[in-house]
Enzyme design. Structure first.
Site, PDB file in Angstrom:
ATOM      1  N   CYS A  86       0.834  -1.201   0.000  1.00  0.00           N
ATOM      2  CA  CYS A  86       0.000   0.000   0.000  1.00  0.00           C
ATOM      3  C   CYS A  86       0.868   1.250   0.000  1.00  0.00           C
ATOM      4  O   CYS A  86       1.533   1.536  -0.984  1.00  0.00           O
ATOM      5  CB  CYS A  86      -0.970  -0.045   1.191  1.00  0.00           C
ATOM      6  SG  CYS A  86      -2.377   1.085   1.000  1.00  0.00           S
ATOM      7  N   HIS A 203      -3.510  -5.836   1.348  1.00  0.00           N
ATOM      8  CA  HIS A 203      -2.764  -5.935   2.597  1.00  0.00           C
ATOM      9  C   HIS A 203      -2.670  -7.377   3.093  1.00  0.00           C
ATOM     10  O   HIS A 203      -3.583  -7.837   3.787  1.00  0.00           O
ATOM     11  CB  HIS A 203      -3.456  -5.099   3.673  1.00  0.00           C
ATOM     12  CG  HIS A 203      -3.290  -3.627   3.486  1.00  0.00           C
ATOM     13  ND1 HIS A 203      -2.312  -2.901   4.123  1.00  0.00           N
ATOM     14  CD2 HIS A 203      -3.973  -2.753   2.726  1.00  0.00           C
ATOM     15  CE1 HIS A 203      -2.404  -1.627   3.761  1.00  0.00           C
ATOM     16  NE2 HIS A 203      -3.411  -1.507   2.906  1.00  0.00           N
ATOM     17  N   GLU A 205      -1.008  -8.478   5.473  1.00  0.00           N
ATOM     18  CA  GLU A 205      -0.935  -8.524   6.943  1.00  0.00           C
ATOM     19  C   GLU A 205      -2.316  -8.482   7.585  1.00  0.00           C
ATOM     20  O   GLU A 205      -2.463  -8.797   8.767  1.00  0.00           O
ATOM     21  CB  GLU A 205      -0.031  -7.396   7.467  1.00  0.00           C
ATOM     22  CG  GLU A 205      -0.628  -5.994   7.459  1.00  0.00           C
ATOM     23  CD  GLU A 205      -0.541  -5.297   6.094  1.00  0.00           C
ATOM     24  OE1 GLU A 205      -0.352  -5.983   5.067  1.00  0.00           O
ATOM     25  OE2 GLU A 205      -0.686  -4.046   6.063  1.00  0.00           O
TER      26      GLU A 205
END
Lengths: 247, 742
Positions: A86, A203, A205
């Site tokens: 990002c 993302h 994560e």
């Protein structure tokens, strides 16, 4: 593997990235401060998401001048693995470590949603634990994630197999409707020609635990672990024999 | 530069009454300086002093075994076990958001975030309650776009997830929208920081953004007077938000409050409404001390800022700290690491006075008490408006819909029931990594870091009900919140409130306010949920016309085991669909009557708090024992809407239909769309039905298997047969349509 996670002023996903690497995957993580000038002994560096310097100027345009970025550039030049997610992807583009740029989403609004991305290539240090064509369910959350590049760059990315992830629907079809932000070629993630620097808008994560967002994102980090943090030429040869490609 | 001479006329311009000005002269024994007049005017404003509401708020239940901090601090705190506390509050930013929707809403989020991290808690969830005028009103789309973008801008940038909320449309808000922002944070229960200025001789530090001339009299005056045609000209009084600086401030403050640094810190308070003035006086008030400020040392954004402006500026992203003498350098060094200003601007004294000097000249010297605890408190007259008599709703005069399927589709696409995805897609719901249930279910669920637990949060108001009866409406809103939490598997543990009303100088508005406070009291006592924080917003009026009474509550619930959370949508074919609670023939005040018949009237549905409590017990036990595949409370739009939502709200494309048979002998429109309380729709595997029935029977909650999850259609008896995709399309596309977008 020894990971470094950089905190820029305005980084928001640094702690979560460190939590996933250390807490869920048992990796070693060093937290790096933007004013640092050296990285120490590392195998991989993560530039996390967030709003570095508030993104008040062009996204990533300020962060690329942070003291730590010289060290990151040196690390990348030496073949070290670098992933930007990002805002991290935006910084890598601004720093010239990745081609292209990320501009405002097609509908000019911030978008937070689950998305599907298709793995276009598994011979990379970032996707070697995926199947080719595999669909990963990973969220996006960005206002400026529309990937653009000139025609020649896009051609080079295609022929150089540098497009690693594309937005798709749940069945893996890349359509106009499955492209959330207007990215050219539905590009969600690209690597550099050498194969050791990678940027993606979704993302991973936030897709690393069943309780919150699923586990598809782990595959990105686990691929990097599997590659051992060595530069891409070695990775490609090391993994090609192991990976069964095709769904 | 000399400050203007103070006269009674100056006092009136500051919103002070002749009486109040006389009081000030008595307190000081002289005419106040211009700076002192400014200080009194903001501290005695409705916004800061709660002068019309204080006597009533004192009656609310605020204690309980979990309460670590009740009202009176920046936010309330509840103990949730494992050495962890949650800190939360909801606050209004109505007037600024109407004047300048983007910055008004953004700084509303910034302000409530500071209230939470001031106490040492890391914010992990934002929610909001938004009330707009009619979608057809020319200004509404502009306001919706601005407010939503502003909330997203601030929350996304600072990295706190926005996980839920509510959006209402009603003509009553055409000229005065409501923007209420809620934040919850987590902190070790023995490391909560308070806004104290203990220890004469300790240093007062200013940290964060520099002071500009923005927002002077912003929150304090803008929120303490009615709107008029001139309100647009007040745009310069709206503060401008800088979420990036607040992110730095957040991290720096939390680092200061970590074990490595916290020994240096005595107290901390954000500079919100009335900025430096209110933060310093409130801190000194809590500690029974005084504060001397040297305004010459305040970091400034521009060259010429007068002491008056410094005292009243509402520039955002600033904090006031009291640190131990000798710790100044260490603390300043920490803030420098985060590239933030940190200046020693004063000293704690034992004078019990606020004194401020500027370039060696004493400009303010006021005893603390009259500014805070001793500020005027009014018991304003209250009387029910004569014409308040609710017009009756005669069911016999109400034609039944010709086509129930079409009636259901129209409701699904109506402004107050259609999907809010257009809104919440603009909010980062993931950041932080703790969001278990994102917007779109009954309540948001977020993980408590470092534990197995989770917190469920619901923000609710029942403006339509409150317009008919503020007492019943308030009780209904608390009950709805509690049901939302229980349907998510959580035990309700505490409440924060934001009471939005018109001009308190009008007896009928005070009556509404008192009714709502009484309702809040009664419902919170019944649910055992203390009110630990809150905010009152009066003067929500434009040119004499008041908003409907609009109390909003944020309720917080605890899940001992995060994995036991439940979401509202159906999960799999073959599951039994069960109705808990009883249907009544109650259409009064319903969304259906408002949408299909354009009437807000009728007797509100009967509410029995004992029934609600027992329903909650069943839902919680069902969740704890893993019996519930889905659970959804029945509220706006009634049973049919609840069932439709179970079919279409799943985030994934795996949506499910249902076959429903209802046996009650009620009028079909009342059965489908009536909003009787005390009900929930759950789905369960057939093998778990016996146990579920035992739980319901033991709690004396009516239970009936009303159908089965199956296929891709919702069929309700002979009345409704609709495709899931068709319902989903109508429901999900309506919001953009309201704003005139594709």
């Amino acid at each position: 593997m020894r990971w470094g996670v950089v905190t820029f002023p305005g980084s928001n996903d640094d702690a979560q990235t460190a939590f996933v690497l250390e807490g869920l995957l048992g990796e070693k993580v060093a937290r790096l401060w933007h004013k640092d000038t050296t990285l120490g002994a590392l195998d991989a560096v993560v530039l996390p998401g967030g709003f570095s310097y508030g993104d008040y100027l062009r996204c990533g345009a300020m962060a690329r001048f942070s003291p730590i970025m010289s060290a990151v550039e040196g690390f990348a030049a030496d073949g070290g693995l670098v992933i930007g997610v990002c805002n991290g992807f935006q910084i890598l583009c601004e720093a010239g470590l990745l081609p292209g740029a990320l501009v405002r989403n097609r509908d000019l609004r911030f978008l937070c949603q689950r998305t599907h991305v298709r793995v276009e290539d598994t011979d990379t240090a970032f996707t070697n634990r995926c199947r080719r064509g595999e669909v990963l369910d990973i969220p996006i959350k960005h206002g400026e994630g529309c990937y653009v590049a000139d025609a020649a760059t896009l051609d080079a990315l295609e022929t150089g197999r540098q497009i690693v992830l594309r937005y798709c629907d749940a069945e893996g079809r890349v359509t106009a409707g499955s492209n959330p932000n207007g990215s050219l070629g539905s590009i969600a993630g690209v690597r550099n020609a050498r194969g050791n620097v990678f940027g993606m808008m979704p993302h991973p994560e936030y897709a690393a635990e069943w309780l919150v967002g699923g586990e598809d994102g782990r595959k990105i980090f686990l691929s990097m672990v599997a590659s051992g943090g060595v530069s891409s030429d070695a990775v490609v040869s090391a993994t090609r024999s192991k990976v069964v490609s095709g769904p | 530069m000399t400050a203007p001479q103070v006269t009674l006329a100056t006092a009136h311009e500051h919103g002070l009454t002749t009486d109040e000005f006389a009081q000030i002269e008595t307190i000081l024994g002289r005419t106040p300086t211009f700076e002192e007049l400014g200080v009194f005017s903001v501290m005695w404003s409705e916004h800061c002093s709660y002068k019309s509401s204080r006597v009533h708020l004192k009656t609310l239940p605020t204690t309980g075994p979990r309460v670590l901090q009740g009202p009176g601090e920046n936010a309330g705190a509840l103990d949730v076990g494992d050495g962890v506390a949650v800190v939360f509050k909801i606050e209004s930013h109505n007037h600024p958001s109407f004047v300048e929707p983007f910055q008004g809403a953004a700084t509303g989020v910034g302000g409530i975030l500071r209230d939470i991290f001031t106490m040492g808690a890391r914010p992990i969830a934002n929610l909001n309650s938004l009330h707009f005028g009619r979608p057809e009103h020319a200004r509404t789309p502009f306001l919706v776009r601005g407010v939503v973008a502003g909330i997203g801008h601030y929350g996304n940038c600072i990295g706190v997830p926005t996980v839920g909320g509510e959006v209402h449309f009603d003509p009553g808000y055409d000229h005065n929208i409501l923007v209420n922002a809620f934040t919850l944070g987590v902190v070790a229960s023995d490391r909560i920081f308070r806004a104290a200025a203990d220890g004469p001789g300790n240093s007062v530090l200013y940290v964060g953004s520099k002071t500009g001339r923005d927002g002077i009299h912003g929150a304090s005056l803008l929120a303490s007077a009615e709107f008029d045609a001139e309100s647009e000209t007040k745009r310069p009084t709206v503060q401008v938000g800088d979420p990036f600086t607040e992110k730095l401030l957040l991290e720096a403050c939390l680092e200061l409050m970590s074990p490595a640094y916290s020994e240096h810190l005595v107290g901390i308070q954000d500079m919100g409404a009335a900025g430096l003035t209110s933060s310093s006086t409130e801190m000194a008030s809590r500690s029974g001390t005084g504060i001397d400020l040297d305004l010459s040392r305040v970091p400034l954004r521009e060259r010429v800022v007068t002491p008056y402006e410094m005292l009243l500026s509402e520039s955002q992203e600033r904090m006031l700290l009291v640190v131990h003498r000798g710790s100044e350098e260490i603390v300043q060094e920490l803030f420098r690491k985060w590239d933030l200003d940190a200046e020693v601007i004063g000293t704690v004294t034992d004078s019990q006075r606020l004194r401020a000097t500027f370039e060696g000249r004493l400009v303010v010297d006021i005893p603390i008490d009259p500014l805070t605890d001793g500020a005027p408190a009014l018991n304003r007259p209250a009387a029910e408006a004569a014409e308040q008599e609710t017009p009756r709703l005669v069911l016999a005069d109400l034609p039944e819909p010709v086509d129930y399927g079409e009636a259901l589709l129209q409701l699904l696409a109506s402004p107050n029931l259609c999907s809010r995805e257009w809104v919440y897609r603009q909010y980062d719901a993931y950041v932080g990594g703790g969001t278990i249930v994102r917007p779109g279910s009954d309540a948001a669920v977020v993980r408590l870091p470092g534990t197995e637990k989770a917190i469920a949060i619901s923000v609710d108001s029942m403006a339509r009900f409150c317009a008919i009866d503020p007492y019943v409406g308030m009780v209904s809103a608390v009950a709805e919140s509690a049901r939302n939490l229980a349907a998510s598997g959580a035990e309700p543990i505490g409440v924060t409130n934001c009471l939005n009303f018109g001009n308190p100088e009008k007896p009928e508005v005070m009556w509404q306010f008192q009714q709502a406070v009484q309702g809040l009291h009664d419902a919170c006592v019944a649910f055992g949920t203390p009110v630990v924080s809150g905010n009152v917003s009066f003067y929500n009026e434009t040119e004499g016309s008041s908003i409907p009474p609009s109390p909003v509550i944020g309720m917080v619930g605890l899940l001992e085991d995060a994995s036991q959370h439940v979401t509202q949508w159906f999960k799999g074919d073959g599951d039994a669909i069960v109705l808990l609670g009883r249907n009544h023939e109650e259409l009064g005040g319903s969304e259906y009557v408002a949408t299909a018949h354009h009437q807000v009237r009728g007797t509100l549905p009967w509410i029995d708090l004992d029934v609600e409590r027992r329903l909650i017990d069943v839902l919680r036990a069902g969740a704890r024992e893993g019996l519930l595949r889905s659970a959804h409370d029945v509220s706006a739009g009634g049973l049919a809407i609840a069932l439709a939502e179970c079919c279409i709200t799943s985030e994934s494309s795996a949506r499910h239909g249902a076959r429903i048979d209802l046996e009650d002998g009620l009028r079909p429109d009342a059965l489908l769309f009536g909003e009787s309380h005390g009900r929930a729709v759950v789905s369960a595997r057939r093998r778990h039905l016996t146990r579920l029935r035992e739980l319901a029977d033991r709690a004396e909650v009516p239970i009936a298997v009303i159908g089965e999850v199956r296929g891709q259609r919702l069929e309700i008896g002979e009345l409704v047969a609709l495709g899931v995709d068709e319902m989903h399309t109508r429901w999900s596309e309506a919001f953009a349509g309201l704003l005139g977008e594709e």
